[in-house]
Design an enzyme around this catalytic site. Structure first.
Site, short mmCIF file in Angstrom:
data_model
loop_
_atom_site.label_atom_id
_atom_site.label_comp_id
_atom_site.label_asym_id
_atom_site.label_seq_id
_atom_site.Cartn_x
_atom_site.Cartn_y
_atom_site.Cartn_z
N ASN A 1 0.83 -1.20 0.00
CA ASN A 1 0.00 0.00 0.00
C ASN A 1 0.88 1.26 0.00
OD1 ASN A 1 -2.39 1.74 0.30
ND2 ASN A 1 -3.42 -0.12 0.96
N ARG A 2 0.36 2.37 0.50
CA ARG A 2 0.99 3.66 0.29
C ARG A 2 1.57 4.25 1.57
NH1 ARG A 2 -3.34 2.90 -2.86
NH2 ARG A 2 -3.14 3.44 -5.09
N HIS B 1 3.65 0.12 -2.68
CA HIS B 1 4.04 -1.28 -2.86
C HIS B 1 5.55 -1.47 -2.95
CE1 HIS B 1 -0.06 -2.23 -2.94
NE2 HIS B 1 -0.30 -2.28 -4.22
N HIS C 1 -0.73 -10.03 -3.57
CA HIS C 1 -1.56 -9.13 -4.38
C HIS C 1 -2.26 -9.89 -5.51
CE1 HIS C 1 -2.90 -5.53 -6.41
NE2 HIS C 1 -2.27 -4.74 -5.57
N SER C 2 -2.90 -10.99 -5.19
CA SER C 2 -3.63 -11.74 -6.22
C SER C 2 -4.93 -11.04 -6.61
CB SER C 2 -3.94 -13.16 -5.74
OG SER C 2 -2.77 -13.95 -5.72
N ASP D 1 -11.35 0.83 -3.04
CA ASP D 1 -9.90 0.69 -2.91
C ASP D 1 -9.53 1.22 -1.53
OD1 ASP D 1 -7.27 0.16 -3.36
OD2 ASP D 1 -6.94 1.76 -4.83
N GLN E 1 -7.22 -4.68 2.61
CA GLN E 1 -7.48 -3.77 1.51
C GLN E 1 -8.37 -4.46 0.48
OE1 GLN E 1 -6.24 -0.67 1.60
NE2 GLN E 1 -6.69 0.15 -0.45
N GLU F 1 -6.38 -7.89 0.11
CA GLU F 1 -4.98 -7.88 0.54
C GLU F 1 -4.89 -7.64 2.04
OE1 GLU F 1 -2.91 -4.92 -2.08
OE2 GLU F 1 -4.93 -4.86 -2.95
#
Length: 356
Positions: free
Chosen positions: A83-84, A109, A183-184, A257, A293, A321
């Site tokens: 994430n960020r 990421h 991250h699928s 998101d 997420q 996620e």
């Protein structure tokens, strides 16, 4: 019923000539997971539908060149920080850690060359207590700006009857921040079905979510309650039921998101359940992470051709996620993502499949 086994074969070569293998962990009833050491990536996941027919249910590529050509995170291990992180920087023990900005002003990421772009080492293949693959890599101090020499390990294991577990472990030689996940992109009707995920029914075991700004960074203040909002998935709800409602948060994310805040604790617990109405596939997701997420595939725009040369478009798949909350290093009010020398980072995800 098929018996559990392990297979491996070359999948392609990196630009430097290094060979990337494809390791297949086979369970029962045709259930199997294919993993690439490049990015410690879940390349394929086959699960039976209610008629017993197995299909691949994750997006990705049929050849290694597809993963090398574009960075889309399909099935990849994300690190050092999923994430960020706002402004691509944070302060740790009084010192500013400067990261590479790769998502507007923010770090996303792991930066420009995160764990998803690295070739991991195969260190173990075994079939007890189930087909198992262990991958390792060392992330040196300063990689993408993060402090500490980090020794990281990912364990993929297929367990009976139809269950895939992913366990992350790591140690560091100096204080750092760490947040690993998978991250699928899932479509339980099949990655090649041509069907969207808007009629998938989703349950998320969460009462609160993090509202974000225009750059997807959590807003100041506490998490918001999901009650009375399009973010209430406490009961099974079709993903498309409220995704086009006039809601500021949906507008900012072009859909979902957002991080959903999970119950406190260190034990594995049910975080989400996803159901596909046509195939009957059901996926339960268990984790010990503090957040989940949910991303509804909003930025799949047809620019990437995946398996079977199919163009991936909006709502073709979704991501769930489990990880630490976004921007945690800058938010002392969030559950900590700090890792110190002498500590063992250990986080797990379990994907449990059945049919209805």
């Amino acid at each position: 019923m098929t018996s559990a086994s392990i297979g491996r074969a070359p999948f392609g070569k990196l630009h430097d000539g290094a060979v990337v293998e494809r390791v297949i962990l086979r369970g029962e009833y045709g259930f199997e997971a294919a993993i690439l050491p490049f990015g410690a990536t879940l390349q394929a996941l086959l699960a039976p539908d209610r008629e017993g027919h197995c299909d691949d249910i994750v997006l990705g590529h049929d050849e290694l060149d597809g993963y090398l050509a574009q960075r889309k995170f399909f099935g990849a291990t994300i690190g050092r920080y999923a994430n960020r992180i706002a402004g691509a920087r944070f302060v740790l023990d009084g010192e500013t850690v400067q990261l590479d900005a790769n998502n507007g002003p923010n770090a996303l990421h792991g930066g420009l060359q995160g764990f998803d772009r690295k070739l991991w080492r195969i260190v173990e293949l075994s079939d007890d207590p189930g087909p198992t693959l262990v991958l390792e890599r060392e992330s040196l101090h300063g990689e993408e700006g993060y402090p500490g020499n980090l020794a990281a390990r990912v364990t993929y294991r297929v367990r009976s009857p139809m269950e895939l577990s992913v366990t992350y472990e790591a140690t560091t030689d100096r204080p750092t921040c760490l947040n690993l996940t998978n991250h699928s992109f899932f479509n339980l009707e099949s990655a090649r079905s041509g069907m969207q995920i808007l009629d998938h029914r989703l349950t998320i075991v969460s009462d609160h979510f993090l509202a974000v700004d225009a750059t997807a960074i959590p807003l100041p203040g506490p998490p918001r309650p999901v009650d009375g909002t399009p973010f209430d998935f406490r009961k099974p709800t079709a993903i498309g039921a409220r995704i086009r409602m006039h809601d500021e948060q949906l507008q900012l994310g072009r859909g979902y998101d957002h991080n959903f805040c999970l119950a406190k604790g260190t034990d594995l617990r049910l975080a989400a359940c996803l159901e596909a109405p046509h195939s009957g596939r059901v996926m339960e997701l268990l984790t010990d992470q503090p957040g989940l997420q949910f991303y509804s595939g909003n930025f799949l725009d047809g620019s990437t051709a995946g398996k079977g040369d199919r163009l991936y478009r909006q709502s073709d798949a979704l991501c769930l996620e489990p990880h630490a909350w976004p921007d945690t290093p800058n938010r002392p009010d969030f559950p900590s993502a700090r890792l110190d020398p002498g500590q063992l980072y250990r986080r797990s995800i379990v994907y449990r499949f059945s049919t209805a």
